[in-house]
Write a protein that holds these residues in place. Sequence first.
Motif, PDB file in Angstrom:
ATOM      1  N   PRO A   1      -2.756   0.975  -4.829  1.00  0.00           N
ATOM      2  CA  PRO A   1      -2.359   0.828  -3.418  1.00  0.00           C
ATOM      3  C   PRO A   1      -3.169   1.673  -2.443  1.00  0.00           C
ATOM      4  N   ARG A   2      -3.495   2.908  -2.833  1.00  0.00           N
ATOM      5  CA  ARG A   2      -4.296   3.785  -1.961  1.00  0.00           C
ATOM      6  C   ARG A   2      -5.170   4.696  -2.808  1.00  0.00           C
TER       7      ARG A   2
ATOM      8  N   THR B   1      -7.681   1.522   0.920  1.00  0.00           N
ATOM      9  CA  THR B   1      -6.921   0.639   0.029  1.00  0.00           C
ATOM     10  C   THR B   1      -7.820  -0.202  -0.866  1.00  0.00           C
TER      11      THR B   1
ATOM     12  N   ALA C   1       0.822  -1.218   0.000  1.00  0.00           N
ATOM     13  CA  ALA C   1       0.000   0.000   0.000  1.00  0.00           C
ATOM     14  C   ALA C   1       0.851   1.261   0.000  1.00  0.00           C
TER      15      ALA C   1
END
Length: 272
Positions: free
Chosen positions: A89-90, A104, A25
């Motif tokens: 990832p985010r 996420t 992340a």
Amino acid sequence: MSVKESLKDLDVHALRRLIRAGGYARHTAGLAAGRLQCNLAILPEAYAADFISFCELNPKPCPIVAVSEPGNPALPDLGADIDIRTDVPRYRLFRNGVFDEEVTDISTCWQDDFVTVALGCSFTFENALMAQGIAVKHIDLDQTVPMYRSDIALAPAGPFSGEMVVTMRPIPEARVQDAWEISARYPHAHGAPIGSGPSAGIGIADLQKPDWGDPVEVSDGEVPVYWACGVTPQNVLMKAAIPFCITHAPGHMLVADVAEDADIPVFKAHQH
């Protein structure tokens, strides 16, 4: 060896599977070398046509590389197995123009009218710079590139307007022209810089206080060089204050199957 170093050689499919499973992340700079990385704006279909028009009017900060069908989380032009709800990832969630939270996975807040607009990313030209022996400091430091609000006004479309966000990279003075020429080859990844020099006359008060990312020192013999930035749409979406939209978190990109030096055609709205 850092976690980042251990992932450097993962192929793009393994990397996306890891991200999808919640196993990574952090920022994606330097990962899946040679693959196109994308900024994202995900918004309701009712606003998508105006937003796409805005991007077409402002291709330096907002170079469109793909647009999804409404409600479909796939982006087949960028990868056969991409699920935009899990493969970044985010993400950042914005409600009525206000940042709400960073997550996420957006599966639980996905809407059947969402359109995903994927935009080219500076990681493409960064890899080209490094391949020609020009160091990229924030990557060497495992940090996120510094990003700044500028006072460069953008062409408006519908509810969307605002100023350009720029990134800064310190470049050795002797290589500034090279950096200019190398990045100009990638119009789908912001293209050539928009300026250089300590102030560059674009409204940045203090290089050591970026609005996003990490500060990077400009050493003796280096020149700060500025490029248009894919965080620009986040500012624009916030200013438009639409009820709900989603973007990537700065530096946390969608990694596509497409080669970053592919001949990506300029997106036209009538294709969608």
